[in-house]
Motif scaffolding. Structure first.
Motif, PDB file in Angstrom:
ATOM      1  N   LYS A 218       0.826  -1.214   0.000  1.00 20.77           N
ATOM      2  CA  LYS A 218       0.000   0.000   0.000  1.00 20.77           C
ATOM      3  C   LYS A 218       0.858   1.260   0.000  1.00 20.77           C
ATOM      4  O   LYS A 218       0.551   2.231  -0.698  1.00 20.77           O
ATOM      5  CB  LYS A 218      -0.941   0.005   1.205  1.00 20.77           C
ATOM      6  N   LEU A 219       1.952   1.257   0.775  1.00 21.99           N
ATOM      7  CA  LEU A 219       2.817   2.429   0.843  1.00 21.99           C
ATOM      8  C   LEU A 219       3.546   2.634  -0.485  1.00 21.99           C
ATOM      9  O   LEU A 219       3.635   3.764  -0.975  1.00 21.99           O
ATOM     10  CB  LEU A 219       3.808   2.300   1.997  1.00 21.99           C
ATOM     11  N   GLN A 220       4.022   1.567  -1.091  1.00 23.88           N
ATOM     12  CA  GLN A 220       4.681   1.690  -2.391  1.00 23.88           C
ATOM     13  C   GLN A 220       3.716   2.222  -3.443  1.00 23.88           C
ATOM     14  O   GLN A 220       4.095   3.037  -4.289  1.00 23.88           O
ATOM     15  CB  GLN A 220       5.275   0.344  -2.822  1.00 23.88           C
ATOM     16  N   SER A 221       2.472   1.817  -3.379  1.00 22.19           N
ATOM     17  CA  SER A 221       1.444   2.321  -4.289  1.00 22.19           C
ATOM     18  C   SER A 221       1.199   3.813  -4.067  1.00 22.19           C
ATOM     19  O   SER A 221       1.076   4.585  -5.021  1.00 22.19           O
ATOM     20  CB  SER A 221       0.148   1.530  -4.103  1.00 22.19           C
ATOM     21  N   ALA A 222       1.149   4.224  -2.806  1.00 23.80           N
ATOM     22  CA  ALA A 222       0.949   5.642  -2.479  1.00 23.80           C
ATOM     23  C   ALA A 222       2.132   6.483  -2.945  1.00 23.80           C
ATOM     24  O   ALA A 222       1.963   7.601  -3.444  1.00 23.80           O
ATOM     25  CB  ALA A 222       0.728   5.814  -0.972  1.00 23.80           C
ATOM     26  N   VAL A 223       3.335   5.948  -2.804  1.00 21.39           N
ATOM     27  CA  VAL A 223       4.548   6.639  -3.250  1.00 21.39           C
ATOM     28  C   VAL A 223       4.513   6.778  -4.771  1.00 21.39           C
ATOM     29  O   VAL A 223       4.786   7.847  -5.320  1.00 21.39           O
ATOM     30  CB  VAL A 223       5.813   5.879  -2.774  1.00 21.39           C
ATOM     31  N   SER A 224       4.159   5.708  -5.454  1.00 18.65           N
ATOM     32  CA  SER A 224       4.057   5.721  -6.912  1.00 18.65           C
ATOM     33  C   SER A 224       3.031   6.745  -7.391  1.00 18.65           C
ATOM     34  O   SER A 224       3.241   7.425  -8.394  1.00 18.65           O
ATOM     35  CB  SER A 224       3.689   4.321  -7.403  1.00 18.65           C
ATOM     36  N   ALA A 225       1.916   6.861  -6.681  1.00 18.30           N
ATOM     37  CA  ALA A 225       0.878   7.836  -7.040  1.00 18.30           C
ATOM     38  C   ALA A 225       1.395   9.271  -6.954  1.00 18.30           C
ATOM     39  O   ALA A 225       0.854  10.173  -7.605  1.00 18.30           O
ATOM     40  CB  ALA A 225      -0.342   7.658  -6.134  1.00 18.30           C
ATOM     41  N   GLN A 226       2.461   9.494  -6.184  1.00 22.88           N
ATOM     42  CA  GLN A 226       3.074  10.814  -6.068  1.00 22.88           C
ATOM     43  C   GLN A 226       4.153  11.025  -7.134  1.00 22.88           C
ATOM     44  O   GLN A 226       4.825  12.048  -7.150  1.00 22.88           O
ATOM     45  CB  GLN A 226       3.677  11.002  -4.681  1.00 22.88           C
ATOM     46  N   GLY A 227       4.330  10.025  -8.003  1.00 21.67           N
ATOM     47  CA  GLY A 227       5.353  10.125  -9.032  1.00 21.67           C
ATOM     48  C   GLY A 227       6.744   9.831  -8.512  1.00 21.67           C
ATOM     49  O   GLY A 227       7.733  10.331  -9.032  1.00 21.67           O
ATOM     50  N   CYS A 228       6.823   9.007  -7.491  1.00 20.78           N
ATOM     51  CA  CYS A 228       8.096   8.702  -6.837  1.00 20.78           C
ATOM     52  C   CYS A 228       8.290   7.195  -6.725  1.00 20.78           C
ATOM     53  O   CYS A 228       7.354   6.420  -6.915  1.00 20.78           O
ATOM     54  CB  CYS A 228       8.132   9.328  -5.444  1.00 20.78           C
ATOM     55  N   SER A 229       9.522   6.799  -6.399  1.00 19.04           N
ATOM     56  CA  SER A 229       9.824   5.389  -6.174  1.00 19.04           C
ATOM     57  C   SER A 229      11.025   5.262  -5.257  1.00 19.04           C
ATOM     58  O   SER A 229      11.760   6.228  -5.032  1.00 19.04           O
ATOM     59  CB  SER A 229      10.102   4.680  -7.502  1.00 19.04           C
ATOM     60  N   GLY A 230      11.220   4.035  -4.744  1.00 19.70           N
ATOM     61  CA  GLY A 230      12.370   3.761  -3.898  1.00 19.70           C
ATOM     62  C   GLY A 230      12.263   4.413  -2.537  1.00 19.70           C
ATOM     63  O   GLY A 230      11.187   4.801  -2.090  1.00 19.70           O
ATOM     64  N   GLY A 231      13.404   4.514  -1.897  1.00 21.34           N
ATOM     65  CA  GLY A 231      13.465   5.110  -0.572  1.00 21.34           C
ATOM     66  C   GLY A 231      13.333   4.085   0.529  1.00 21.34           C
ATOM     67  O   GLY A 231      13.063   2.908   0.302  1.00 21.34           O
ATOM     68  N   LYS A 232      13.547   4.541   1.736  1.00 20.67           N
ATOM     69  CA  LYS A 232      13.452   3.698   2.929  1.00 20.67           C
ATOM     70  C   LYS A 232      12.044   3.823   3.496  1.00 20.67           C
ATOM     71  O   LYS A 232      11.620   4.917   3.891  1.00 20.67           O
ATOM     72  CB  LYS A 232      14.489   4.126   3.958  1.00 20.67           C
ATOM     73  N   LEU A 233      11.318   2.704   3.562  1.00 20.93           N
ATOM     74  CA  LEU A 233       9.945   2.672   4.052  1.00 20.93           C
ATOM     75  C   LEU A 233       9.943   2.344   5.531  1.00 20.93           C
ATOM     76  O   LEU A 233      10.622   1.416   5.961  1.00 20.93           O
ATOM     77  CB  LEU A 233       9.138   1.613   3.306  1.00 20.93           C
TER      78      LEU A 233
END
Length: 83
Positions: free
Chosen positions: A31-46
């Motif tokens: 869910k968090l990766q999907s939310a990050v993707s919706a912001q036009g972003c990827s990767g990072g420390k979750l």
């Protein structure tokens, strides 16, 4: 009175770890990766910290790096540019 103060202190100390960092479940990661993707972003420390989901150092479509913060429903709260 002293017993009341000690009891209250014990309750507060027991509740404090509930808001601390904890590993994400697999469902939360998706869910968090999907939310990050919706912001036009990827990767990072979750991570989950202080009642919020956080992503440190996400790379976004504008070529910049951001720290992102989401609420419990995975809605964006803050997008902070990293320098």
């Amino acid at each position: 009175m002293r017993n009341l103060v000690l009891a209250l202190g014990s309750v507060l100390m027991a509740a404090a770890p509930a808001l601390a960092d904890r590993p994400l479940t697999e469902e939360e990661k998706v869910k968090l990766q999907s939310a990050v993707s919706a912001q036009g972003c990827s990767g990072g420390k979750l991570e989950f910290d202080d009642g919020h989901y956080e992503v440190d150092d996400a790379k976004c479509d504008d070529g910049k790096t951001y720290d992102l913060k989401f609420d419990a429903e995975f809605s964006l709260i803050r997008k902070k540019l990293e320098r």
